[in-house]
Scaffold this active site. Structure first.
Site, PDB file in Angstrom:
ATOM      1  N   SER A  95       9.922  48.901  19.971  1.00  9.12           N
ATOM      2  CA  SER A  95      10.394  50.561  18.536  1.00  9.12           C
ATOM      3  C   SER A  95      10.824  51.471  19.286  1.00  9.12           C
ATOM      4  O   SER A  95      11.907  52.077  18.468  1.00  9.12           O
ATOM      5  CB  SER A  95       8.880  50.423  18.479  1.00  9.12           C
ATOM      6  N   ALA A 159       4.793  33.947  15.623  1.00 19.66           N
ATOM      7  CA  ALA A 159       4.990  34.360  17.379  1.00 19.66           C
ATOM      8  C   ALA A 159       4.708  35.467  17.975  1.00 19.66           C
ATOM      9  O   ALA A 159       4.404  36.092  18.749  1.00 19.66           O
ATOM     10  CB  ALA A 159       6.785  34.031  17.752  1.00 19.66           C
ATOM     11  N   THR A 161       2.181  37.387  16.017  1.00 18.23           N
ATOM     12  CA  THR A 161       1.178  37.745  15.393  1.00 18.23           C
ATOM     13  C   THR A 161      -0.621  36.906  15.933  1.00 18.23           C
ATOM     14  O   THR A 161      -1.263  37.077  16.203  1.00 18.23           O
ATOM     15  CB  THR A 161       0.492  37.064  14.261  1.00 18.23           C
ATOM     16  N   TYR A 206       4.767  54.122   8.472  1.00 17.59           N
ATOM     17  CA  TYR A 206       5.205  52.811   9.258  1.00 17.59           C
ATOM     18  C   TYR A 206       5.542  51.598   8.983  1.00 17.59           C
ATOM     19  O   TYR A 206       5.071  50.851   8.981  1.00 17.59           O
ATOM     20  CB  TYR A 206       4.742  52.631  11.133  1.00 17.59           C
ATOM     21  N   SER A 207       6.933  51.132   8.972  1.00  9.97           N
ATOM     22  CA  SER A 207       7.516  49.747   8.340  1.00  9.97           C
ATOM     23  C   SER A 207       8.838  49.467   9.723  1.00  9.97           C
ATOM     24  O   SER A 207      10.269  50.019   9.601  1.00  9.97           O
ATOM     25  CB  SER A 207       7.657  50.001   7.435  1.00  9.97           C
ATOM     26  N   ASN A 208       8.952  48.116  10.088  1.00  3.88           N
ATOM     27  CA  ASN A 208       9.899  48.078  11.379  1.00  3.88           C
ATOM     28  C   ASN A 208      10.717  47.811  10.309  1.00  3.88           C
ATOM     29  O   ASN A 208      12.038  47.434  10.612  1.00  3.88           O
ATOM     30  CB  ASN A 208       9.578  47.179  11.839  1.00  3.88           C
ATOM     31  N   GLY A 348       6.850  52.503  22.394  1.00  3.38           N
ATOM     32  CA  GLY A 348       7.299  51.190  22.387  1.00  3.38           C
ATOM     33  C   GLY A 348       6.180  49.707  22.296  1.00  3.38           C
ATOM     34  O   GLY A 348       5.925  49.668  23.808  1.00  3.38           O
TER      35      GLY A 348
END
Length: 398
Positions: A95, A159, A161, A206-208, A348
């Protein structure tokens, strides 16, 4: 809350230069400030070893002060071997990529090519729609600030999780449109006062997915890919020779340590997850870099080399982010220093590589540390402590 409504001063109380010196076995120096020589009581090495003691497979840290650059390492580059962590090793910065994406968007705003108050619908018609999601109610500012309410997508990526999902899909390629489409299968984050209604701009979540959309907007505005813009606006001008946007390439080129993930099981150090097609994280977490390059980027950013004063002020103006116990601007967090004042940075993580980086408000002192396995709360706290003490100049032995 509008980002301009709350601006906390980032006053810093510094107690002198940290005496952080390179560990006894030094590698080749990268471009940048001069390397300091080793000494037996190297405080940075003590901090790095303390992080390693929390269970990390490998640890590397680098700190810069005016005119000097110091590094230390502990553990191994590959589990079951005696190979040391590489000097100037590359890793997925996760991140921390968001700070680069926000920088590009703010540069475009400074050039008058977009406005932070533009809506997502204006640039990406029909992309944010369905299940209560509405791009016409969400601004570019809210994407960068994580106040859009757009749902998080990473739990939908096999991939990332589970070990079985990783083995089956670590090489799978995604387009940003495909990943955002997965996110749109979920409703937006609920409004605190009216849970049945979305309310962008009123709460931090928070959201990618926000930064995937930001990357897509960069392409719409410029006609060039997010990767091209990051390369031409940040990587090449700053001479970040260890940094790249890998696209669909699953390997990490150049010197690097292996990464290990437990996928939340807490069992040992997990499986080797070094190989990964990170296309699901375009704009949000896919960049590969080094500790040295990140330090150079942070110095340039807070030193005013990448953004005009108006845009840097937008980036560093913050709102409360209770999920992370800090304040958040546009792709950059503001965290308190134990010595008083605050610093800017962004943690990150992407499958086994975890980093923490920070920079003083004037860009004069930076610190980046990364580990190559999940660790736990003790690992994360020890990393955060290292950054705090180095930026304060209060590391053990100072």
């Amino acid at each position: 809350m509008h980002v301009g409504e709350r601006r906390r001063p980032a006053r810093l109380v510094l107690t002198g230069l940290a005496a952080v010196l390179l560990a006894a076995s030094t590698g080749p120096a990268a471009a940048g400030p001069r390397q300091a020589g080793p000494r037996p009581d190297d405080p940075l090495r003590q901090q790095v070893e303390a992080i390693h003691d929390t269970g990390a497979v490998g640890v590397f840290a680098e700190v810069t002060t005016p005119g000097t650059r110091h590094g230390a390492r502990a553990g191994t580059a590959e589990r079951g071997t005696a190979a040391p962590m590489p000097w100037n090793g590359r890793f997925r910065i996760g991140s921390a990529t968001k700070t680069c994406t926000a920088t590009v968007v703010l540069q475009l705003a400074g050039e008058g090519r977009l406005s932070l108050e533009d809506t997502v619908e204006q640039w990406l018609p029909g992309v944010v729609r369905g299940n209560g999601n509405d791009g016409s109610r969400i601004t570019v500012r809210q994407l960068l600030q994580h106040t859009s309410g757009i749902p998080e997508v990473l739990p939908d990526i096999p991939a990332l999780t589970s070990a079985d999902g990783y083995r089956a899909e670590r090489l799978r390629s995604y387009t940003p449109e495909e990943v955002v489409g997965l996110a749109m299968q979920h409703p937006p984050a609920p409004c605190p006062e009216h849970p049945s209604q979305p309310c962008p701009g009123t709460d931090w979540s928070y959201s990618n997915t926000n930064y995937l959309l930001a990357a897509m907007i960069v392409q719409e505005v410029t006609g060039r890919s997010w990767a091209q813009e990051v390369t031409d606006r940040i990587i090449r001008p700053l001479g970040l020779t260890g940094t790249e946007t890998p696209g669909t390439l699953p390997s990490i080129p150049g010197p690097h340590a292996h990464a290990y993930a437990t996928f939340g099981t807490g069992t040992g150090t997990g499986i080797d997850v070094t190989e990964l097609n990170a296309s699901m994280a375009v704009g949000s977490g896919s960049i590969i870099s080094t500790a040295g390059d990140l330090n150079r980027f942070y110095r340039a950013l807070l030193g005013g080399r990448l953004l005009a004063p108006e845009q840097l002020a937008e980036m560093t103006a913050t709102v409360p982010a209770p999920e992370i116990g800090a304040d958040y601007g546009l792709g950059l967090g503001e965290l308190p220093l134990s010595c008083g004042g605050s610093y800017f940075g962004h943690p990150g993580e992407l499958l086994g590589y975890h980093m923490w980086g920070g920079v003083t408000a004037d860009g004069s002192r930076t610190a980046v540390v990364y580990v190559t396995s999940d660790g736990g709360q003790d690992t994360q706290q020890a990393m955060r402590t290292l950054v705090d003490e180095e930026l304060c100049g209060t590391a053990p032995g100072d």
